[in-house]
Design an enzyme around this catalytic site. Structure first.
Site, PDB file in Angstrom:
ATOM      1  N   TYR A 126       0.842  -1.197   0.000  1.00  0.00           N
ATOM      2  CA  TYR A 126       0.000   0.000   0.000  1.00  0.00           C
ATOM      3  C   TYR A 126       0.877   1.248   0.000  1.00  0.00           C
ATOM      4  O   TYR A 126       1.780   1.372   0.830  1.00  0.00           O
ATOM      5  CB  TYR A 126      -0.911   0.026   1.234  1.00  0.00           C
ATOM      6  CG  TYR A 126      -1.959   1.102   1.088  1.00  0.00           C
ATOM      7  CD1 TYR A 126      -3.220   0.808   0.573  1.00  0.00           C
ATOM      8  CD2 TYR A 126      -1.662   2.432   1.394  1.00  0.00           C
ATOM      9  CE1 TYR A 126      -4.163   1.800   0.375  1.00  0.00           C
ATOM     10  CE2 TYR A 126      -2.606   3.434   1.196  1.00  0.00           C
ATOM     11  CZ  TYR A 126      -3.843   3.109   0.694  1.00  0.00           C
ATOM     12  OH  TYR A 126      -4.780   4.103   0.490  1.00  0.00           O
TER      13      TYR A 126
ATOM     14  N   GLN B 224     -10.949   0.084   0.453  1.00  0.00           N
ATOM     15  CA  GLN B 224     -11.344  -0.754  -0.689  1.00  0.00           C
ATOM     16  C   GLN B 224     -10.133  -1.425  -1.331  1.00  0.00           C
ATOM     17  O   GLN B 224     -10.205  -2.571  -1.793  1.00  0.00           O
ATOM     18  CB  GLN B 224     -12.157   0.041  -1.721  1.00  0.00           C
ATOM     19  CG  GLN B 224     -11.471   1.243  -2.363  1.00  0.00           C
ATOM     20  CD  GLN B 224     -11.588   2.520  -1.528  1.00  0.00           C
ATOM     21  OE1 GLN B 224     -11.881   2.479  -0.328  1.00  0.00           O
ATOM     22  NE2 GLN B 224     -11.353   3.662  -2.168  1.00  0.00           N
TER      23      GLN B 224
ATOM     24  N   ASN C 241      -3.578   5.881   6.001  1.00  0.00           N
ATOM     25  CA  ASN C 241      -4.335   6.674   6.981  1.00  0.00           C
ATOM     26  C   ASN C 241      -5.171   5.751   7.872  1.00  0.00           C
ATOM     27  O   ASN C 241      -5.044   4.527   7.823  1.00  0.00           O
ATOM     28  CB  ASN C 241      -5.204   7.717   6.268  1.00  0.00           C
ATOM     29  CG  ASN C 241      -6.259   7.067   5.356  1.00  0.00           C
ATOM     30  OD1 ASN C 241      -6.581   5.882   5.500  1.00  0.00           O
ATOM     31  ND2 ASN C 241      -6.771   7.840   4.424  1.00  0.00           N
TER      32      ASN C 241
ATOM     33  N   SER D  71       6.021   8.870  14.342  1.00  0.00           N
ATOM     34  CA  SER D  71       7.468   8.653  14.282  1.00  0.00           C
ATOM     35  C   SER D  71       8.160   9.297  15.491  1.00  0.00           C
ATOM     36  O   SER D  71       7.677  10.282  16.047  1.00  0.00           O
ATOM     37  CB  SER D  71       8.000   9.250  12.985  1.00  0.00           C
ATOM     38  OG  SER D  71       9.278   8.760  12.704  1.00  0.00           O
TER      39      SER D  71
ATOM     40  N   GLN E  74      12.663  14.817  12.590  1.00  0.00           N
ATOM     41  CA  GLN E  74      11.595  13.925  13.044  1.00  0.00           C
ATOM     42  C   GLN E  74      10.304  14.700  13.251  1.00  0.00           C
ATOM     43  O   GLN E  74       9.226  14.271  12.853  1.00  0.00           O
ATOM     44  CB  GLN E  74      12.015  13.269  14.367  1.00  0.00           C
ATOM     45  CG  GLN E  74      11.415  11.932  14.614  1.00  0.00           C
ATOM     46  CD  GLN E  74      11.640  10.974  13.462  1.00  0.00           C
ATOM     47  OE1 GLN E  74      10.732  10.285  13.067  1.00  0.00           O
ATOM     48  NE2 GLN E  74      12.837  10.944  12.887  1.00  0.00           N
TER      49      GLN E  74
ATOM     50  N   HIS F  33       7.637  15.521  10.459  1.00  0.00           N
ATOM     51  CA  HIS F  33       6.735  14.494   9.896  1.00  0.00           C
ATOM     52  C   HIS F  33       5.274  14.829  10.193  1.00  0.00           C
ATOM     53  O   HIS F  33       4.447  14.848   9.300  1.00  0.00           O
ATOM     54  CB  HIS F  33       7.065  13.111  10.440  1.00  0.00           C
ATOM     55  CG  HIS F  33       8.145  12.423   9.684  1.00  0.00           C
ATOM     56  ND1 HIS F  33       8.005  12.050   8.371  1.00  0.00           N
ATOM     57  CD2 HIS F  33       9.391  12.044  10.046  1.00  0.00           C
ATOM     58  CE1 HIS F  33       9.121  11.467   7.956  1.00  0.00           C
ATOM     59  NE2 HIS F  33       9.983  11.459   8.944  1.00  0.00           N
TER      60      HIS F  33
ATOM     61  N   GLU G 290      11.957   4.388  18.342  1.00  0.00           N
ATOM     62  CA  GLU G 290      12.039   3.948  16.944  1.00  0.00           C
ATOM     63  C   GLU G 290      13.445   4.242  16.397  1.00  0.00           C
ATOM     64  O   GLU G 290      14.103   3.369  15.850  1.00  0.00           O
ATOM     65  CB  GLU G 290      10.973   4.687  16.126  1.00  0.00           C
ATOM     66  CG  GLU G 290      10.942   4.311  14.659  1.00  0.00           C
ATOM     67  CD  GLU G 290      10.040   5.225  13.842  1.00  0.00           C
ATOM     68  OE1 GLU G 290       9.652   6.310  14.348  1.00  0.00           O
ATOM     69  OE2 GLU G 290       9.738   4.872  12.692  1.00  0.00           O
ATOM     70  N   HIS G 291      13.879   5.516  16.527  1.00  0.00           N
ATOM     71  CA  HIS G 291      15.214   5.925  16.083  1.00  0.00           C
ATOM     72  C   HIS G 291      16.018   6.397  17.287  1.00  0.00           C
ATOM     73  O   HIS G 291      15.526   7.195  18.085  1.00  0.00           O
ATOM     74  CB  HIS G 291      15.135   7.119  15.115  1.00  0.00           C
ATOM     75  CG  HIS G 291      14.278   6.876  13.913  1.00  0.00           C
ATOM     76  ND1 HIS G 291      12.986   7.382  13.807  1.00  0.00           N
ATOM     77  CD2 HIS G 291      14.515   6.202  12.759  1.00  0.00           C
ATOM     78  CE1 HIS G 291      12.482   7.034  12.630  1.00  0.00           C
ATOM     79  NE2 HIS G 291      13.376   6.311  11.978  1.00  0.00           N
TER      80      HIS G 291
ATOM     81  N   ASP H 103      16.757   7.256   6.728  1.00  0.00           N
ATOM     82  CA  ASP H 103      15.429   7.355   6.115  1.00  0.00           C
ATOM     83  C   ASP H 103      15.469   7.077   4.621  1.00  0.00           C
ATOM     84  O   ASP H 103      14.473   6.658   4.030  1.00  0.00           O
ATOM     85  CB  ASP H 103      14.852   8.763   6.322  1.00  0.00           C
ATOM     86  CG  ASP H 103      14.343   8.966   7.734  1.00  0.00           C
ATOM     87  OD1 ASP H 103      14.099   7.960   8.421  1.00  0.00           O
ATOM     88  OD2 ASP H 103      14.197  10.137   8.134  1.00  0.00           O
TER      89      ASP H 103
ATOM     90  N   GLU I  67      -1.448 -37.160  28.902  1.00  0.00           N
ATOM     91  CA  GLU I  67      -2.377 -36.075  28.587  1.00  0.00           C
ATOM     92  C   GLU I  67      -3.769 -36.604  28.241  1.00  0.00           C
ATOM     93  O   GLU I  67      -4.655 -35.826  27.872  1.00  0.00           O
ATOM     94  CB  GLU I  67      -1.819 -35.239  27.424  1.00  0.00           C
ATOM     95  CG  GLU I  67      -0.543 -34.468  27.808  1.00  0.00           C
ATOM     96  CD  GLU I  67      -0.025 -33.560  26.694  1.00  0.00           C
ATOM     97  OE1 GLU I  67      -0.571 -33.593  25.579  1.00  0.00           O
ATOM     98  OE2 GLU I  67       0.943 -32.817  26.969  1.00  0.00           O
TER      99      GLU I  67
ATOM    100  N   HIS J 253      -3.467 -40.157  19.847  1.00  0.00           N
ATOM    101  CA  HIS J 253      -2.072 -39.750  19.659  1.00  0.00           C
ATOM    102  C   HIS J 253      -1.145 -40.914  20.034  1.00  0.00           C
ATOM    103  O   HIS J 253      -0.215 -41.249  19.309  1.00  0.00           O
ATOM    104  CB  HIS J 253      -1.727 -38.549  20.547  1.00  0.00           C
ATOM    105  CG  HIS J 253      -2.240 -37.229  20.056  1.00  0.00           C
ATOM    106  ND1 HIS J 253      -3.569 -36.910  20.032  1.00  0.00           N
ATOM    107  CD2 HIS J 253      -1.583 -36.142  19.561  1.00  0.00           C
ATOM    108  CE1 HIS J 253      -3.712 -35.669  19.564  1.00  0.00           C
ATOM    109  NE2 HIS J 253      -2.518 -35.189  19.265  1.00  0.00           N
TER     110      HIS J 253
END
Lengths: 436, 436
Positions: free
Chosen positions: A135, A196, A219, A242, A264, A267, A332-333, A366, A420, A425
């Protein structure tokens, strides 16, 4: 431009952990109306297939498509987009792609097996996913770097068919995104987006083939759709805002650090940029750099909102304490802008990516250093990893017992299965025990 | 006992794919009242901590605990449980544990890095999770083998602290489960269960420390709680009913194959056992074996319900077609009971585990062959893998640019960042470009 006032914390204060938790707190509020709407879209696409896809695309993206076949771009169109890119950009995209590919090659996992004394063979067989969906957001958030970062590991894993979806609002497409798809070796591209597109990839329509896994950012509608189709297909992580955490010993140019924080913060308003130092005067110097440099920035308003709302300058006693705070944040970073970054790195247990040394700006990662820029956010680096080739491969266990091996194993399995209460088995195992 | 009538399918029939899809269809119905109840329990445990944990445990497990400290078992109690196990069972558990450990050692992923010509170092650092929670069901579904399969890979990964939770209804505990925990090296055990145990592991209470990831099977409340705390912690897969697919060339004893199908069907009424063969008379022979052997089985009613409702005998033209059907199903367990299993295995792309040859009963893999018995179900083997050591390790990307490296990379990053309109990224990179 008014002065930015950043939150100041001191690790020596009694309530530091509580203050830090409040600073980091991030709760993606679940919107039930979005959930409901997305569920409807998925159901429609599952039932009506192409017709629903065309209808939603015309409605949401203001297009006038008559037939689902019009939603597909040809390889010639991708090639044309690439050829139209100015030479410097084309070269930069290719350099980035080559470096991302070279790094990804190191991540491939391989099948393995071993043979026991009695001839029993055990191992794992590695196979790539059959088909993957990527995506890519449309409009202003369309990042060609994101196409490279998501597509190249899938191709390195050996995924035979990589399907990209990207919405074309009013028919408009970002030519750099198409050029990146061309460079990355994307196999098919459909100009669809939103829930969709996710539904079409998960369940397939007459035109869009179903995939095994869907990756890539989007989104709230896209993220919700990915959560809802999970199980039918695999998905990558659902990313939060981020974040960057910088640990600096006070010897880096404060303008560099300020700009790294900005990179950063620009963003979005919810991005989080935090600086930790054991040098109080350096924190003050970065504060001055921030206020000096901010008016020059194109995205100054976003940066200001991000730094004011979620940024912080944290004072610690020493770098050991800085590492402890970093492990608590699991950022994250993480930039280690210090004299001996390798030594400090040894103390870090949790981070998506670590940028070592004053010269290693996070922005290099990045785009083109090689490692993936899709990284665990919101503290999830405590238990998850960067996107990589391994996310497009899967493992199948292999067990090939010799008659002697199954006879011996059968005895053990029989005892445990009866313990068991699973007698089928036990009897299945016992059939393989040699009686002669 | 009435005759079992299994669904019969023929891959040559026109609507075979549709029939197969209907046979495989499995929709875990989401129960919103469960969702709501579990959400309440999680919230209470987050707010009230130990007190909520004690209250829920007393209520749901009919216990009379006064203090949360009473919920913890000591290592001495685990050791005593192990020492009380009959020798044959203790030895079988130890044999299984050793084999699971030996196999797991092959799965460890290691840190790696490489250095480029200009001195830039790129790589990934592997770290174990700090602390892991293992859920073990109480009552009749308490399986010691499941403790071994979940705990050992975590310890092989190097997880320093493994916390097991297991409910003790009316104070009763399965001593084999405790013995397995002792053998596997579980660090702490709390006698709690249900959504309250999952909440305690995810968020921590005064007594139960918070973990980074929760693994292990559970009922609908446990599964729902795991889904709801995902993001706060990592979780393993949410398993559907167990499945076996057997491909047989007609030359294996039909009683063996019938019992192998039973060994899956006896798990529960929703388990799915399917046999594929290119030999119609063999399918008939297995049908006869099923009806002959069923009355001897302790769990005959469950087996009958499972085979009648979800089992099938599928006729194919040849083994190549059998492999195609198997790839469409992507089964959790796949037995290749044929003359040349290695050749057929080459054609299989999707399965949790493959059992090669007539002697390799699936039940051996459930207990002691070595590979994990926690496997992807419901076709998710198309995109996911068996539980393994890698699920308890995580990756952190490392980027350490030399001054020369960052100068070169800075030029590329600058072009790409400006192409995306992210000028703070561009300027952060440009600071590192050498100007002398």
């Amino acid at each position: 431009m008014p002065k930015i006032t950043l939150t100041r914390l001191d690790a020596a204060s009694a309530d530091f952990n509580g203050q830090l938790d409040r600073l980091l707190a991030w709760n993606e509020s679940e919107d039930l109306s979005v959930h409901q709407r997305v569920l409807e879209i998925i159901t429609e696409v599952r039932i009506q297939g192409d017709q629903a896809l065309v209808d939603y695309t015309n409605r949401f993206d203001r297009r006038t498509v008559n037939d689902a076949a019009e939603l597909e771009l040809s390889q010639d169109q991708l090639k044309a987009a690439f050829e139209a890119v100015p030479e410097a950009q084309a070269k930069a995209l290719q350099t980035a792609a080559e470096r991302i590919r070279a790094y990804a090659e190191h991540q491939k996992i391989a099948s393995w097996s071993y043979t026991e004394a009695d001839g029993t063979v055990l191992g794992q067989k590695i196979t790539p996913l059959d088909r993957v969906g990527l995506y890519v957001p449309g409009g202003k958030a369309a990042y060609p770097s994101s196409v490279l970062m998501n597509a190249i590991p899938a191709k390195v894993a050996g995924v035979p068919e990589l399907i990209m979806v990207v919405p074309a609002p009013k028919g408009e497409l970002n030519q750099l995104v198409l050029a990146a798809a061309y460079i990355a070796g994307v196999d098919r591209v459909f100009t669809i987006g939103g829930a969709q597109a996710v539904a079409a990839l998960a369940y397939g329509t007459e035109t869009v083939p179903p995939v095994a896994k869907i990756v890539g950012p989007g989104n709230i509608y896209v993220a919700t759709a990915k959560k809802l189709v999970f199980g039918q297909v695999g998905i990558d992580m659902i990313a939060g805002p981020s974040e960057i955490l910088i640990i600096c010993d006070g010897k880096t140019d404060p303008d560099w650090i300020a700009m790294d924080l900005f990179s950063q913060a620009e963003h979005d308003e919810n991005a989080q940029a935090i600086l930790i130092s054991d040098d109080q005067s350096f924190l003050d110097a970065v504060d001055r750099s921030i206020n000096k440099l901010l008016p020059e920035m194109e995205r100054a308003e976003i940066i200001q909102a991000s730094l004011t709302g979620r940024g912080a300058l944290i004072r610690v006693e020493n770098l050991r304490q800085a590492a402890e705070v970093a492990n608590r944040i699991a950022p994250e970073h993480l930039e280690l802008s210090v004299a001996d970054p390798e030594a400090l790195c040894e103390q870090i247990r949790h981070a998506g990516a670590i940028f070592l040394g004053r010269h290693t700006a996070e922005a290099l990662g990045d785009y083109c250093a090689g490692p993936n820029h899709v990284l665990p956010t919101s503290g999830t680096a405590r238990f998850s990893s960067p996107l990589g080739v391994y996310d497009f491969q899967k493992r199948t266990s292999l067990i090939n017992c010799s008659p002697e091996g199954s006879s011996e194993l059968g005895k053990t399995a029989s005892i445990l299965a009866r313990g068991e209460g699973l007698t089928a088995h036990a009897r299945s195992a016992e059939y393989r025990i040699k009686t002669d």
